[in-house]
Design an enzyme around this catalytic site. Structure first.
Site, short mmCIF file in Angstrom:
data_model
loop_
_atom_site.label_atom_id
_atom_site.label_comp_id
_atom_site.label_asym_id
_atom_site.label_seq_id
_atom_site.Cartn_x
_atom_site.Cartn_y
_atom_site.Cartn_z
N ASP A 90 0.87 -1.15 -0.01
CA ASP A 90 0.28 -0.01 -0.19
C ASP A 90 0.81 1.42 0.15
OD1 ASP A 90 -3.16 0.12 -0.47
OD2 ASP A 90 -3.16 -0.64 2.06
N GLU A 122 -5.07 4.20 -3.11
CA GLU A 122 -6.37 4.77 -2.75
C GLU A 122 -7.15 5.77 -3.83
OE1 GLU A 122 -7.55 4.82 0.37
OE2 GLU A 122 -6.97 3.25 1.86
N GLU A 189 -14.74 -1.88 -1.58
CA GLU A 189 -14.65 -1.66 -0.37
C GLU A 189 -15.53 -1.36 0.36
OE1 GLU A 189 -10.97 -1.21 2.33
OE2 GLU A 189 -11.90 -1.23 4.22
O1 KIV Z 1 -4.77 -1.45 3.76
C1 KIV Z 1 -5.69 -2.86 3.50
O2 KIV Z 1 -5.45 -3.53 4.55
C2 KIV Z 1 -6.51 -2.65 2.98
C3 KIV Z 1 -7.81 -3.89 2.41
C4 KIV Z 1 -8.63 -3.08 3.42
C5 KIV Z 1 -8.18 -4.15 1.19
O3 KIV Z 1 -6.27 -1.29 1.97
#
Ligand code: KIV
Length: 272
Positions: A90, A122, A189
Protein backbone atom coordinates in the site's frame (compact mmCIF):
# COMPACT_ATOMS: atom_id res chain seq x y z
CA UNK A 1 0.52 -26.44 -11.03
CA UNK A 2 4.14 -27.09 -12.19
CA UNK A 3 5.54 -30.48 -13.30
CA UNK A 4 6.96 -30.97 -9.80
CA UNK A 5 3.44 -30.56 -8.37
CA UNK A 6 4.21 -27.11 -6.94
CA UNK A 7 1.77 -24.22 -7.31
CA UNK A 8 3.01 -21.74 -9.94
CA UNK A 9 4.31 -18.33 -8.94
CA UNK A 10 1.67 -15.62 -9.27
CA UNK A 11 2.28 -12.72 -11.61
CA UNK A 12 0.18 -10.29 -13.67
CA UNK A 13 -0.56 -12.76 -16.46
CA UNK A 14 -1.67 -15.43 -13.97
CA UNK A 15 -4.04 -12.88 -12.39
CA UNK A 16 -5.46 -11.96 -15.83
CA UNK A 17 -5.93 -15.65 -16.69
CA UNK A 18 -7.73 -16.24 -13.41
CA UNK A 19 -10.38 -13.66 -14.35
CA UNK A 20 -10.81 -15.16 -17.82
CA UNK A 21 -11.10 -18.68 -16.35
CA UNK A 22 -13.53 -17.47 -13.67
CA UNK A 23 -11.13 -18.67 -10.98
CA UNK A 24 -11.52 -16.71 -7.76
CA UNK A 25 -8.54 -14.74 -6.43
CA UNK A 26 -7.72 -15.28 -2.73
CA UNK A 27 -5.95 -12.31 -1.21
CA UNK A 28 -5.05 -11.56 2.40
CA UNK A 29 -2.93 -9.07 4.30
CA UNK A 30 0.35 -9.94 6.02
CA UNK A 31 2.89 -7.61 7.56
CA UNK A 32 5.86 -9.74 8.61
CA UNK A 33 7.96 -12.82 7.79
CA UNK A 34 6.12 -15.54 9.76
CA UNK A 35 2.59 -14.56 8.74
CA UNK A 36 3.57 -14.03 5.09
CA UNK A 37 5.20 -17.49 5.09
CA UNK A 38 2.10 -19.12 6.60
CA UNK A 39 -0.42 -17.46 4.25
CA UNK A 40 1.83 -18.11 1.24
CA UNK A 41 2.10 -21.80 2.14
CA UNK A 42 -1.68 -21.87 2.68
CA UNK A 43 -2.13 -20.92 -0.98
CA UNK A 44 -3.16 -17.25 -1.12
CA UNK A 45 -2.63 -15.70 -4.55
CA UNK A 46 -1.88 -12.14 -3.45
CA UNK A 47 -0.41 -10.86 -0.17
CA UNK A 48 -1.27 -7.25 0.55
CA UNK A 49 1.01 -5.41 2.92
CA UNK A 50 -1.83 -3.02 3.66
CA UNK A 51 -1.53 0.23 5.55
CA UNK A 52 -4.14 -1.41 7.82
CA UNK A 53 -0.94 -2.42 9.64
CA UNK A 54 -1.16 1.04 11.21
CA UNK A 55 -4.25 -0.11 13.10
CA UNK A 56 -3.84 -3.86 13.61
CA UNK A 57 -0.07 -3.95 14.26
CA UNK A 58 0.99 -0.44 15.30
CA UNK A 59 -2.14 0.43 17.33
CA UNK A 60 -3.09 3.72 15.64
CA UNK A 61 -6.77 4.76 15.37
CA UNK A 62 -6.59 5.01 11.56
CA UNK A 63 -4.21 4.34 8.66
CA UNK A 64 -3.27 8.02 8.34
CA UNK A 65 -0.10 8.08 10.50
CA UNK A 66 1.56 5.22 8.55
CA UNK A 67 4.84 6.28 6.90
CA UNK A 68 6.87 5.15 3.89
CA UNK A 69 9.44 3.74 6.35
CA UNK A 70 6.75 1.68 8.12
CA UNK A 71 5.60 0.24 4.78
CA UNK A 72 9.14 -0.57 3.60
CA UNK A 73 10.12 -2.15 6.92
CA UNK A 74 7.08 -4.47 7.03
CA UNK A 75 7.04 -5.28 3.31
CA UNK A 76 10.72 -6.33 3.31
CA UNK A 77 9.90 -8.87 6.03
CA UNK A 78 6.75 -10.11 4.22
CA UNK A 79 8.66 -10.51 0.94
CA UNK A 80 11.30 -12.63 2.70
CA UNK A 81 8.54 -15.01 3.82
CA UNK A 82 6.89 -15.33 0.40
CA UNK A 83 7.71 -17.78 -2.39
CA UNK A 84 4.61 -18.04 -4.54
CA UNK A 85 2.16 -15.16 -3.96
CA UNK A 86 2.35 -11.75 -5.56
CA UNK A 87 3.19 -9.15 -2.88
CA UNK A 88 1.55 -5.73 -3.18
CA UNK A 89 2.41 -2.79 -0.92
CA UNK A 90 0.00 0.00 0.00
CA UNK A 91 1.21 3.53 -0.73
CA UNK A 92 0.71 5.35 2.59
CA UNK A 93 -1.39 8.49 3.05
CA UNK A 94 0.21 11.57 1.42
CA UNK A 95 2.86 9.57 -0.44
CA UNK A 96 0.98 9.88 -3.77
CA UNK A 97 -1.57 12.70 -3.43
CA UNK A 98 0.71 15.76 -3.76
CA UNK A 99 1.94 15.29 -7.32
CA UNK A 100 2.41 12.58 -9.97
CA UNK A 101 6.19 13.08 -9.75
CA UNK A 102 6.32 12.57 -6.00
CA UNK A 103 3.99 9.56 -6.34
CA UNK A 104 6.27 7.99 -8.94
CA UNK A 105 9.33 8.58 -6.79
CA UNK A 106 7.63 7.00 -3.77
CA UNK A 107 6.27 4.06 -5.79
CA UNK A 108 9.79 3.46 -7.14
CA UNK A 109 11.26 3.65 -3.65
CA UNK A 110 8.72 1.15 -2.30
CA UNK A 111 9.53 -1.29 -5.12
CA UNK A 112 13.32 -0.89 -4.87
CA UNK A 113 13.63 -0.99 -1.09
CA UNK A 114 10.90 -3.47 -0.15
CA UNK A 115 11.04 -6.00 -3.01
CA UNK A 116 7.25 -5.84 -3.54
CA UNK A 117 5.77 -6.73 -6.93
CA UNK A 118 3.38 -3.80 -7.18
CA UNK A 119 1.73 -0.91 -5.31
CA UNK A 120 -1.83 -0.05 -4.26
CA UNK A 121 -3.38 3.43 -4.29
CA UNK A 122 -6.80 4.55 -3.06
CA UNK A 123 -9.04 6.67 -5.27
CA UNK A 124 -10.62 7.10 -8.71
CA UNK A 125 -10.49 9.84 -11.35
CA UNK A 126 -8.42 12.18 -9.13
CA UNK A 127 -5.45 9.77 -9.25
CA UNK A 128 -5.87 8.52 -12.83
CA UNK A 129 -2.82 10.47 -14.10
CA UNK A 130 -0.77 9.18 -11.18
CA UNK A 131 -1.73 5.57 -11.98
CA UNK A 132 -0.80 6.20 -15.63
CA UNK A 133 2.62 7.55 -14.68
CA UNK A 134 3.45 4.71 -12.27
CA UNK A 135 2.28 2.04 -14.74
CA UNK A 136 4.34 3.69 -17.52
CA UNK A 137 7.40 3.21 -15.31
CA UNK A 138 6.72 -0.55 -15.29
CA UNK A 139 5.18 -0.78 -11.82
CA UNK A 140 1.94 -2.79 -11.49
CA UNK A 141 -0.80 -0.74 -9.82
CA UNK A 142 -3.76 -2.05 -7.82
CA UNK A 143 -6.63 0.43 -7.44
CA UNK A 144 -9.05 0.76 -4.49
CA UNK A 145 -12.59 2.23 -4.55
CA UNK A 146 -15.59 2.34 -2.21
CA UNK A 147 -14.62 2.81 1.42
CA UNK A 148 -11.09 4.18 1.08
CA UNK A 149 -9.78 4.29 4.67
CA UNK A 150 -7.26 7.08 4.00
CA UNK A 151 -10.30 9.37 3.37
CA UNK A 152 -12.15 8.26 6.51
CA UNK A 153 -12.59 11.84 7.76
CA UNK A 154 -14.03 13.01 4.45
CA UNK A 155 -16.33 9.95 4.25
CA UNK A 156 -17.57 10.57 7.82
CA UNK A 157 -16.57 7.14 9.14
CA UNK A 158 -16.14 3.53 8.04
CA UNK A 159 -19.47 3.27 6.13
CA UNK A 160 -20.85 1.42 3.11
CA UNK A 161 -20.25 3.47 -0.06
CA UNK A 162 -22.34 3.69 -3.24
CA UNK A 163 -25.77 3.15 -1.68
CA UNK A 164 -27.29 6.18 -3.46
CA UNK A 165 -27.63 6.36 -7.23
CA UNK A 166 -25.27 9.32 -7.95
CA UNK A 167 -22.54 7.76 -5.75
CA UNK A 168 -23.02 4.37 -7.43
CA UNK A 169 -22.83 5.96 -10.90
CA UNK A 170 -19.64 7.81 -9.94
CA UNK A 171 -18.07 4.58 -8.65
CA UNK A 172 -18.95 2.77 -11.92
CA UNK A 173 -17.26 5.61 -13.84
CA UNK A 174 -14.22 5.63 -11.55
CA UNK A 175 -13.82 1.88 -12.01
CA UNK A 176 -13.68 2.32 -15.79
CA UNK A 177 -11.25 5.25 -15.39
CA UNK A 178 -8.74 3.37 -13.21
CA UNK A 179 -8.90 0.41 -15.58
CA UNK A 180 -8.23 2.69 -18.54
CA UNK A 181 -5.35 4.32 -16.60
CA UNK A 182 -3.68 0.90 -16.37
CA UNK A 183 -4.60 -0.60 -13.00
CA UNK A 184 -4.35 -4.42 -13.14
CA UNK A 185 -6.90 -5.09 -10.36
CA UNK A 186 -9.51 -3.15 -8.43
CA UNK A 187 -10.31 -3.53 -4.72
CA UNK A 188 -13.94 -2.75 -3.84
CA UNK A 189 -14.39 -2.09 -0.12
CA UNK A 190 -17.78 -1.86 1.63
CA UNK A 191 -19.89 -1.66 -1.52
CA UNK A 192 -23.44 -3.05 -1.93
CA UNK A 193 -23.45 -6.54 -3.48
CA UNK A 194 -25.40 -5.46 -6.59
CA UNK A 195 -23.11 -2.53 -7.39
CA UNK A 196 -19.96 -4.65 -6.88
CA UNK A 197 -21.44 -7.27 -9.21
CA UNK A 198 -22.22 -4.66 -11.88
CA UNK A 199 -18.74 -3.12 -11.65
CA UNK A 200 -17.17 -6.58 -11.89
CA UNK A 201 -19.22 -7.45 -14.96
CA UNK A 202 -18.32 -4.14 -16.64
CA UNK A 203 -14.52 -4.51 -16.29
CA UNK A 204 -11.83 -6.58 -18.02
CA UNK A 205 -9.57 -6.37 -14.95
CA UNK A 206 -10.50 -8.43 -11.87
CA UNK A 207 -12.20 -6.97 -8.82
CA UNK A 208 -11.40 -8.17 -5.32
CA UNK A 209 -13.99 -7.40 -2.67
CA UNK A 210 -13.87 -6.74 1.05
CA UNK A 211 -17.43 -6.31 2.27
CA UNK A 212 -18.60 -6.25 -1.37
CA UNK A 213 -20.31 -9.64 -1.67
CA UNK A 214 -19.62 -12.80 -3.58
CA UNK A 215 -19.97 -11.29 -7.07
CA UNK A 216 -16.37 -10.01 -7.15
CA UNK A 217 -13.57 -11.92 -8.88
CA UNK A 218 -11.89 -12.51 -5.52
CA UNK A 219 -11.89 -11.65 -1.83
CA UNK A 220 -9.50 -9.99 0.60
CA UNK A 221 -9.56 -9.85 4.40
CA UNK A 222 -7.28 -8.29 6.97
CA UNK A 223 -5.42 -11.24 8.53
CA UNK A 224 -5.66 -9.99 12.12
CA UNK A 225 -9.45 -9.56 11.73
CA UNK A 226 -10.13 -13.00 10.28
CA UNK A 227 -7.90 -14.70 12.85
CA UNK A 228 -9.62 -12.89 15.74
CA UNK A 229 -6.30 -11.26 16.71
CA UNK A 230 -7.60 -7.66 16.63
CA UNK A 231 -10.90 -7.05 18.36
CA UNK A 232 -10.91 -3.27 18.88
CA UNK A 233 -13.23 -2.89 15.89
CA UNK A 234 -14.61 -5.79 13.84
CA UNK A 235 -16.56 -4.79 10.71
CA UNK A 236 -19.73 -6.75 9.81
CA UNK A 237 -18.09 -8.25 6.70
CA UNK A 238 -15.32 -9.98 8.68
CA UNK A 239 -15.74 -13.71 9.14
CA UNK A 240 -13.62 -14.91 12.05
CA UNK A 241 -11.88 -18.15 11.10
CA UNK A 242 -10.02 -18.42 14.43
CA UNK A 243 -9.97 -16.88 17.91
CA UNK A 244 -6.26 -16.14 18.24
CA UNK A 245 -6.53 -13.45 20.94
CA UNK A 246 -8.27 -15.94 23.24
CA UNK A 247 -5.78 -18.70 22.43
CA UNK A 248 -2.73 -16.50 22.95
CA UNK A 249 -4.14 -15.00 26.17
CA UNK A 250 -4.82 -18.42 27.69
CA UNK A 251 -1.39 -19.75 26.60
CA UNK A 252 0.36 -16.78 28.20
CA UNK A 253 -1.83 -17.06 31.32
CA UNK A 254 -0.75 -20.66 31.67
CA UNK A 255 2.93 -19.71 31.19
CA UNK A 256 2.70 -16.98 33.85
CA UNK A 257 1.05 -19.44 36.27
CA UNK A 258 3.76 -22.09 35.69
CA UNK A 259 6.57 -19.56 36.17
CA UNK A 260 5.02 -18.33 39.40
CA UNK A 261 4.54 -21.92 40.65
CA UNK A 262 8.05 -22.99 39.52
CA UNK A 263 6.59 -25.79 37.38
CA UNK A 264 8.25 -24.32 34.27
CA UNK A 265 10.95 -25.12 33.28
CA UNK A 266 10.59 -28.81 34.10
CA UNK A 267 13.18 -31.56 33.40
CA UNK A 268 12.14 -31.88 29.77
CA UNK A 269 13.02 -28.24 29.13
CA UNK A 270 16.26 -28.08 31.14
CA UNK A 271 19.86 -29.24 30.56
CA UNK A 272 21.45 -31.75 32.95
O1 KIV B 1 -4.85 -1.70 4.11
C1 KIV B 1 -5.49 -2.73 3.82
O2 KIV B 1 -5.35 -3.78 4.46
C2 KIV B 1 -6.43 -2.65 2.72
C3 KIV B 1 -7.42 -3.77 2.58
C4 KIV B 1 -8.48 -3.59 3.57
C5 KIV B 1 -7.93 -3.89 1.20
O3 KIV B 1 -6.43 -1.71 2.00
Amino acid sequence: MSKEGKLNKINLSVIRDMKSRNEKIAMITAYDYPTAKIVDEAGVDIILVGDSLGMVVLGYDSTLPVTMEDMIHHTKAAVRGTERAMVIVDMPFMSYQVSCEEALQNAGRLMKESGAHGVKLEGGREIADTIRKIVAAGIPVMAHLGLTPQSVHQLGGYKVQGKKEPEAKRMMEDAAIVQEAGAFLLILECVPVKLAFEITASLDIPTVGIGAGVGCDGQVLVLHDMLGFYDRFVPKFVKKYAALSDNVRSAVNQYVKEVKESTFPDDAHSFR
